[in-house]
Design a protein around this motif. Structure first.
Motif, short mmCIF file in Angstrom:
data_model
loop_
_atom_site.label_atom_id
_atom_site.label_comp_id
_atom_site.label_asym_id
_atom_site.label_seq_id
_atom_site.Cartn_x
_atom_site.Cartn_y
_atom_site.Cartn_z
N ASP A 10 5.64 5.19 0.69
CA ASP A 10 6.24 5.03 0.15
C ASP A 10 5.42 2.56 -0.29
N ALA A 11 4.66 2.47 0.61
CA ALA A 11 3.62 0.96 1.07
C ALA A 11 3.16 1.66 0.06
N LEU A 12 1.68 2.41 0.56
CA LEU A 12 0.89 3.48 -0.80
C LEU A 12 1.14 3.27 -1.92
N MET A 13 2.57 3.09 -1.98
CA MET A 13 3.16 3.56 -4.00
C MET A 13 3.43 1.85 -4.13
N GLN A 14 2.89 0.60 -3.08
CA GLN A 14 3.66 -0.49 -4.04
C GLN A 14 1.82 -0.87 -3.76
N ASN A 15 0.81 -0.42 -3.06
CA ASN A 15 -0.77 -1.00 -3.26
C ASN A 15 -1.13 -1.21 -4.76
N SER A 16 -0.81 -2.10 -5.00
CA SER A 16 -1.86 -2.06 -6.33
C SER A 16 -3.45 -2.01 -6.73
N GLY A 17 -3.58 -1.88 -5.37
CA GLY A 17 -5.40 -1.35 -5.54
C GLY A 17 -6.04 -0.54 -5.12
N ILE A 18 -4.44 0.35 -5.66
CA ILE A 18 -5.05 2.26 -5.61
C ILE A 18 -4.49 2.76 -6.85
N ILE A 19 -4.64 3.77 -7.15
CA ILE A 19 -4.11 4.90 -8.02
C ILE A 19 -2.97 5.29 -7.59
N ARG A 20 -1.22 4.27 -8.41
CA ARG A 20 0.14 5.11 -7.52
C ARG A 20 0.57 5.93 -8.15
N ASN A 21 0.00 7.46 -7.33
CA ASN A 21 0.65 8.30 -7.68
C ASN A 21 0.92 9.09 -6.49
N ARG A 22 2.27 9.08 -6.38
CA ARG A 22 2.60 9.71 -5.37
C ARG A 22 2.50 11.39 -4.94
N ALA A 23 2.22 12.09 -5.95
CA ALA A 23 2.39 13.87 -5.62
C ALA A 23 0.62 13.31 -5.11
N LYS A 24 -0.46 12.33 -5.77
CA LYS A 24 -1.43 12.50 -5.31
C LYS A 24 -2.03 11.99 -3.94
N ILE A 25 -1.09 11.28 -3.62
CA ILE A 25 -0.95 10.40 -2.03
C ILE A 25 -0.71 11.62 -0.71
N GLU A 26 0.86 12.16 -1.60
CA GLU A 26 1.21 12.78 -0.39
C GLU A 26 0.39 14.83 -0.36
#
Length: 197
Positions: free
Chosen positions: A87-103
């Motif tokens: 959830d914190a990474l999904m709030q990080n505007s410095g990266i690509i905020r794609n939940r599937a890719k983060i997971e």
């Protein structure tokens, strides 16, 4: 398309970096150089996965933010990420905020650890190439494939082992970037440089 020349120098280059300084530095210093570090290979594969559907220059511009956000792509740390971290990474505007890719990065960290505990991630990947770079001899970017039978084979096995966002096209781009194949045009000054490594 023929190689370009950077203003102020006479070195012929592959045309794809254009005149973007970040892209040119990447082309001249990294792309096509054989990479054998296990963690660096994990990072590059993950970034290629994030790049799917986007341009590589977008990822390059965000690479340092990605490294900071993902603990320098240390799989032993990433494997412990929980829902709150996602959830914190999904709030990080410095990266690509794609939940599937983060997971997927977390899932892939688990798969990386299994391979690393066995033969090692670098050994696993380079075994497909018998430890040697495939030296291609393309003269025009239109000759360079988006995927190959070998990238299809690697992608299939990576998926079987638990990696995600690593289809044949992503895998081929990864192989180009990490010097498993040398796809600098033969007229580019980097072709010979990478072939000599």
């Amino acid at each position: 398309m023929q190689p370009n020349h950077l203003a102020g120098d006479s070195k012929p280059r592959c045309p794809w970096p254009g005149d973007d300084p970040i892209y040119l530095a990447y082309h001249d210093e990294e792309w096509g150089v054989p990479e054998r570090d296990d963690r660096a290979l994990y990072e590059k594969l993950m970034l290629d996965g994030f790049q799917a559907g986007l341009s590589w220059i977008t990822i390059l511009r965000k690479r340092e933010a990605f490294r900071a956000a993902f603990d320098q792509f240390d799989p032993q740390k990433i494997v412990r990420y929980d829902r709150a971290k996602v959830d914190a990474l999904m709030q990080n505007s410095g990266i690509i905020r794609n939940r599937a890719k983060i997971e997927s990065t977390i899932t892939s960290a688990r798969a990386w650890l299994k391979i690393q505990e066995g033969e090692g991630f670098s050994n696993y990947l380079w075994s497909y190439f018998e430890g040697q770079t495939i030296q291609n001899i393309y003269r025009d970017v239109t000759e360079i494939p988006a995927q190959t039978p070998l990238s299809m084979k690697i992608a299939k096995d990576l998926k079987r082992r638990g990696f995600r966002f690593c289809g044949p096209t992503v895998v081929y781009a990864f192989c180009q970037a990490t010097g498993m194949v040398n796809d600098h045009l033969v007229t580019c000054w980097r072709h010979a440089e990478c072939a000599s490594r």
